[in-house]
Design a protein around this motif. Structure first.
Motif, PDB file in Angstrom:
ATOM      1  N   LEU A  56      -5.938 -19.062  20.414  1.00  0.00           N
ATOM      2  CA  LEU A  56      -6.468 -20.404  20.157  1.00  0.00           C
ATOM      3  C   LEU A  56      -5.450 -21.492  20.433  1.00  0.00           C
ATOM      4  CD1 LEU A  56      -8.604 -22.346  19.044  1.00  0.00           C
ATOM      5  CD2 LEU A  56      -7.770 -21.826  16.751  1.00  0.00           C
ATOM      6  N   GLN A  59      -5.221 -22.212  24.137  1.00  0.00           N
ATOM      7  CA  GLN A  59      -6.390 -22.919  24.651  1.00  0.00           C
ATOM      8  C   GLN A  59      -6.371 -24.387  24.235  1.00  0.00           C
ATOM      9  OE1 GLN A  59      -9.632 -20.585  23.120  1.00  0.00           O
ATOM     10  NE2 GLN A  59      -9.413 -18.991  24.668  1.00  0.00           N
ATOM     11  N   LEU A  60      -5.974 -24.646  23.002  1.00  0.00           N
ATOM     12  CA  LEU A  60      -5.879 -26.031  22.548  1.00  0.00           C
ATOM     13  C   LEU A  60      -4.806 -26.795  23.315  1.00  0.00           C
ATOM     14  CD1 LEU A  60      -6.256 -25.588  18.690  1.00  0.00           C
ATOM     15  CD2 LEU A  60      -7.847 -26.786  20.194  1.00  0.00           C
ATOM     16  N   LYS A 104     -18.107 -20.770  22.297  1.00  0.00           N
ATOM     17  CA  LYS A 104     -16.963 -20.917  21.394  1.00  0.00           C
ATOM     18  C   LYS A 104     -15.949 -21.901  21.963  1.00  0.00           C
ATOM     19  CE  LYS A 104     -17.286 -16.244  19.434  1.00  0.00           C
ATOM     20  NZ  LYS A 104     -16.583 -14.944  19.246  1.00  0.00           N
ATOM     21  N   ILE A 105     -15.742 -21.838  23.274  1.00  0.00           N
ATOM     22  CA  ILE A 105     -14.771 -22.716  23.912  1.00  0.00           C
ATOM     23  C   ILE A 105     -15.228 -24.170  23.854  1.00  0.00           C
ATOM     24  CG2 ILE A 105     -13.792 -23.329  26.168  1.00  0.00           C
ATOM     25  CD1 ILE A 105     -13.400 -20.391  26.697  1.00  0.00           C
ATOM     26  N   ILE A 108     -14.018 -25.422  20.707  1.00  0.00           N
ATOM     27  CA  ILE A 108     -12.578 -25.684  20.805  1.00  0.00           C
ATOM     28  C   ILE A 108     -12.335 -27.017  21.496  1.00  0.00           C
ATOM     29  CG2 ILE A 108     -10.418 -24.861  21.831  1.00  0.00           C
ATOM     30  CD1 ILE A 108     -11.475 -22.006  21.452  1.00  0.00           C
ATOM     31  N   SER A 112     -10.292 -30.229  20.006  1.00  0.00           N
ATOM     32  CA  SER A 112      -9.104 -30.797  20.652  1.00  0.00           C
ATOM     33  C   SER A 112      -9.172 -32.318  20.745  1.00  0.00           C
ATOM     34  CB  SER A 112      -8.932 -30.194  22.049  1.00  0.00           C
ATOM     35  OG  SER A 112      -9.995 -30.585  22.903  1.00  0.00           O
TER      36      SER A 112
END
Length: 199
Positions: A56, A59-60, A104-105, A108, A112
């Motif tokens: 995570l 990705q952030l 899910k992304i 995210i 962000s």
């Protein structure tokens, strides 16, 4: 302008997003909603193709780089993602094969947008298994996931935290290096706090 933006329906509907980046007296509420959705989609596509196999925090960090390049303006996110020679996946524009992961992304990506920038203003990154030539002209800020992150060299600002922590005394002398070190530790604790919240 600021008051009309602040008390517009868009400000009440999207209270988590920075109003000065979203609102405009020229935009209708539906146009603002569409702009937000497009920004989230472009941001999610970039996270998916650049770092879908990372933790995570990685990705952030990729998402924050995209937002930093857009200067935190959602209206510019898609332009940044699809700019020439910026992200390699945009040349082929591959399809999304894992729709469950992509949902899910997208969450995210939403996170962000309202998250504190723990990368310290990173604007570039590369995989840990390559050494591109362009990194020599940038300042290294850290590693998150499988990428190294960089930013442009920052000029010293008069109002920076370190400078404000070393005021002149009545005698006209600086407090010294202890105050500078204390200010740096305070900034480090603040960054560690935000990183611990997302780990």
């Amino acid at each position: 302008w600021w008051l009309s933006c602040r008390f517009s329906p868009s400000w009440r509907e999207y209270p988590l997003y920075p109003r000065y980046k979203l609102c405009s007296h020229d935009l209708h509420q539906s146009e603002i909603h569409r702009m937000i959705e497009q920004a989230i989609l472009c941001l999610a596509l970039n996270i998916y193709h650049e770092s879908r196999g990372e933790p995570l925090v990685g990705q952030l960090a990729v998402a924050l780089v995209t937002l930093n390049r857009a200067k935190r303006k959602l209206s510019k996110v898609c332009k940044v993602v699809y700019a020439d020679s910026q992200f390699s996946w945009t040349k082929k524009n591959p399809p999304v094969t894992d729709t469950k992961l992509f949902r899910k992304i997208k969450e995210i990506a939403k996170l962000s947008i309202i998250l504190h920038d723990f990368t310290g203003g990173a604007t570039h990154y590369h995989s840990t298994n390559v050494t591109p030539h362009w990194r020599n002209g940038l300042s290294y800020v850290g590693q998150w996931g499988n990428h190294f992150f960089y930013r442009w060299h920052m000029r010293k600002r008069k109002n920076s935290i370190a400078n404000r922590a070393t005021p002149r005394s009545r005698a006209g002398t600086h407090i010294g290096q202890k105050a500078k070190a204390k200010a740096k530790r305070r900034v480090a604790r603040k960054n560690n706090k935000w990183q611990s919240l997302i780990l």
